[in-house]
Design an enzyme around this catalytic site. Structure first.
Site, PDB file in Angstrom:
ATOM      1  N   TRP A 188       0.858  -1.186   0.000  1.00  0.00           N
ATOM      2  CA  TRP A 188       0.000   0.000   0.000  1.00  0.00           C
ATOM      3  C   TRP A 188       0.890   1.230   0.000  1.00  0.00           C
ATOM      4  CZ3 TRP A 188      -0.220   4.074   3.520  1.00  0.00           C
ATOM      5  CH2 TRP A 188      -1.203   5.041   3.226  1.00  0.00           C
ATOM      6  N   GLU A 229      -2.965  -2.877  -2.703  1.00  0.00           N
ATOM      7  CA  GLU A 229      -4.100  -2.311  -1.973  1.00  0.00           C
ATOM      8  C   GLU A 229      -4.425  -0.895  -2.448  1.00  0.00           C
ATOM      9  OE1 GLU A 229      -5.310  -1.157   2.653  1.00  0.00           O
ATOM     10  OE2 GLU A 229      -3.424  -2.187   2.209  1.00  0.00           O
ATOM     11  N   LYS A 231      -6.824   2.778  -2.584  1.00  0.00           N
ATOM     12  CA  LYS A 231      -7.437   3.733  -1.674  1.00  0.00           C
ATOM     13  C   LYS A 231      -8.082   4.838  -2.486  1.00  0.00           C
ATOM     14  CE  LYS A 231      -6.671   5.929   2.787  1.00  0.00           C
ATOM     15  NZ  LYS A 231      -5.750   6.104   3.916  1.00  0.00           N
ATOM     16  N   ASP A 262      -9.744  -2.811   1.051  1.00  0.00           N
ATOM     17  CA  ASP A 262      -9.895  -2.375   2.431  1.00  0.00           C
ATOM     18  C   ASP A 262     -11.270  -1.742   2.595  1.00  0.00           C
ATOM     19  OD1 ASP A 262      -9.822  -0.383   4.676  1.00  0.00           O
ATOM     20  OD2 ASP A 262      -7.785  -1.135   4.905  1.00  0.00           O
ATOM     21  N   HIS A 265     -11.511   2.104   2.238  1.00  0.00           N
ATOM     22  CA  HIS A 265     -10.785   2.767   1.167  1.00  0.00           C
ATOM     23  C   HIS A 265     -11.627   3.121  -0.051  1.00  0.00           C
ATOM     24  CE1 HIS A 265      -6.437   1.592   2.509  1.00  0.00           C
ATOM     25  NE2 HIS A 265      -7.149   2.176   3.460  1.00  0.00           N
ATOM     26  N   HIS A 289      -8.954  -6.268   3.824  1.00  0.00           N
ATOM     27  CA  HIS A 289      -8.601  -5.604   5.079  1.00  0.00           C
ATOM     28  C   HIS A 289      -9.918  -5.131   5.685  1.00  0.00           C
ATOM     29  CE1 HIS A 289      -4.042  -4.562   4.691  1.00  0.00           C
ATOM     30  NE2 HIS A 289      -4.286  -5.853   4.708  1.00  0.00           N
ATOM     31  N   ASP A 297     -11.973   6.860   6.191  1.00  0.00           N
ATOM     32  CA  ASP A 297     -11.113   5.721   6.512  1.00  0.00           C
ATOM     33  C   ASP A 297     -10.491   5.901   7.893  1.00  0.00           C
ATOM     34  OD1 ASP A 297      -9.562   3.410   6.219  1.00  0.00           O
ATOM     35  OD2 ASP A 297      -7.877   4.557   5.421  1.00  0.00           O
ATOM     36  N   ASP A 299     -10.572   3.622  10.480  1.00  0.00           N
ATOM     37  CA  ASP A 299     -10.021   2.395  11.068  1.00  0.00           C
ATOM     38  C   ASP A 299     -10.488   2.133  12.493  1.00  0.00           C
ATOM     39  OD1 ASP A 299      -8.348   1.353   8.878  1.00  0.00           O
ATOM     40  OD2 ASP A 299      -7.221   3.204   9.137  1.00  0.00           O
ATOM     41  N   ASP A 329      -7.648  -4.556   9.883  1.00  0.00           N
ATOM     42  CA  ASP A 329      -6.872  -3.315   9.818  1.00  0.00           C
ATOM     43  C   ASP A 329      -7.604  -2.211  10.552  1.00  0.00           C
ATOM     44  OD1 ASP A 329      -5.169  -1.266   9.277  1.00  0.00           O
ATOM     45  OD2 ASP A 329      -5.477  -1.247   7.116  1.00  0.00           O
TER      46      ASP A 329
END
Length: 422
Positions: A188, A229, A231, A262, A265, A289, A297, A299, A329
């Site tokens: 990433w 990955e 985003k 993800d 993302h 993820h 994003d 998390d 993640d």
């Protein structure tokens, strides 16, 4: 909280209820036991790592909160992970970032990392009987301070990061050979522009060329799988990200790396669950993820919400367990960090089990016959079926604390260990 008789009696009742719909509860638990969740190391120390633990996070990475007990050394982090794994049923994996190397006090730059810097992690994983995944760290470094790594217009800087990724792949291969479990090495990058760029193609052309060079050496997929990955945007790259979903989807379809998606993302109106079935006709495997974005994003620790359940269903209903690598993640420094791992990982497993306790084939038959009324009625009813009794029994079988009993051990560990870290 629950005694043995209550757990067993509740399970037997649930087993009979599910059997009326042809659901084999024991088969569902066996199916769940074969899934390894890749738990991320960076929850335990707020993404500091051990390259330079006092360094500042850059590249759009942020943690918030200052809950006591952050791991400061690799040994402390492994102790915390041991505690977390002891409260989660099943055998799982650990996902490492390159900055979690152990350099014995001597600075090792990113383009110099070697398998020997992770030998302690491998020995620990062998002892625990778990696998390791890996990630090159393309952020929080002076050569990434301007927001560009593999797309950098300066070839010298770009080559630095290419070498870092090459070495990361070899570390993934080392993990796979030593542990007998395939490592997934995921790339990433934070590269992008805060405001609208004039040249959108140039960085992506450089990124493709860099990825081609990184993956030029073939590594046996038995030992290492490459992943890329995407985003949508990040802090400092709000207007343009070179490694977009479309870019990496195209790259994964044309080349060997698997696509990583993800949950945080994408645009806030998009969900990963709906993308799984869209890409699987074209890709052999994908990496997830699993995170919880709150408006962006951010998390957050994953909870058993509708999207997590939908992700689990889109893995389980088509039988994609062997084709989808599930990684977590999230990083939350506002709560007990060990508890965050346990809560999130247990929720992922709960969602998968709940999906496995669904009479999927019968529901598909209703759908094919156009009986959408029964489909809706039954999918809603099964949301409140006694899956929790099966989950409790699954934990009990695995000698793992049932329900919220694990909190007692979390608080004891905090009092004995975490509170002594100053």
């Amino acid at each position: 909280m629950f005694n043995e008789k209550y757990i067993e009696d509740s399970y037997k009742l649930a087993k009979d209820i599910y059997a009326e719909w042809g659901v084999d509860v024991e088969n569902a638990m066996d199916r769940l036991a074969k899934i390894s969740i890749s738990m991320h190391c960076w929850q335990g120390d707020d993404v500091k790592g051990f390259e330079n633990p006092e360094g500042e996070l850059t590249g759009g990475i942020q943690t918030t909160g200052n809950y006591p007990g952050r791991a400061r050394t690799a040994e402390e982090l492994r102790n915390d992970l041991d505690q977390a794994f002891s409260l989660i049923p099943g055998k799982h994996k650990l996902n490492l970032h390159a900055i979690y190397l152990e350099n014995e006090g001597e600075f090792v730059d990113r383009d110099e990392i070697e398998p020997k810097h992770f030998k302690n992690w491998v020995e620990w994983a062998k002892e625990k009987g778990i696998g390791l995944d890996f990630n090159p760290t393309l952020f929080s470094h002076e050569k990434a301070d301007d927001g560009f790594t593999l797309t950098h217009p300066d070839k010298e800087i770009r080559d630095f990061w290419i070498e870092h990724c090459k070495r990361s792949r070899k570390i993934g291969e080392y993990f796979g050979k030593e542990l007998g479990q395939t490592a997934v090495t995921n790339i990433w990058i934070p590269d992008g522009f805060k405001d609208n760029p004039v040249d959108r193609f140039g960085p992506r052309k450089r990124l493709k060329e860099a990825l081609d060079e990184i993956t030029a050496e073939k590594i046996d997929p038995k030992y290492n799988l490459d992943a890329v990955e995407s985003k949508l945007f990040g802090i400092g790259s709000e207007s343009y990200v070179a490694g977009s979903h479309e870019f990496y989807l195209g790259y994964a379809m044309q080349n060997d790396p698997i696509l990583c998606m993800d949950a945080g993302h994408y645009h806030p109106t998009e969900v990963v669950s709906n993308k799984i079935s869209a890409v699987m006709p074209f890709l052999d495997e994908i990496l997830l993820h699993v995170s919880r974005p709150v408006r962006w994003d951010s998390d957050h620790v994953i909870i058993l919400d509708d999207e997590l359940q939908a992700i689990a269903e889109e893995i389980v209903r088509p039988g994609f367990e062997d084709r989808v690598h599930i990684g977590l993640d999230f990083f939350d420094a506002s709560i007990n960090r060990v508890a965050a791992w346990v809560i999130g990982t247990r929720n992922m497993l709960k969602a998968l089990l709940k999906a496995m306790l669904e009479p999927t084939e019968k529901l598909k038959e209703m759908e094919l016959e156009g009986d959408y009324t029964s489909r809706l009625a039954l999918t809603e009813e099964f949301k409140t079926y006694p899956w929790q009794a099966v989950w409790n029994y699954y934990c009990y079988q695995n000698d793992i604390p049932v329900s919220n009993d694990y909190l007692d051990q979390i608080w004891k560990y905090e009092e004995k260990t975490l509170n002594n870290r100053v």
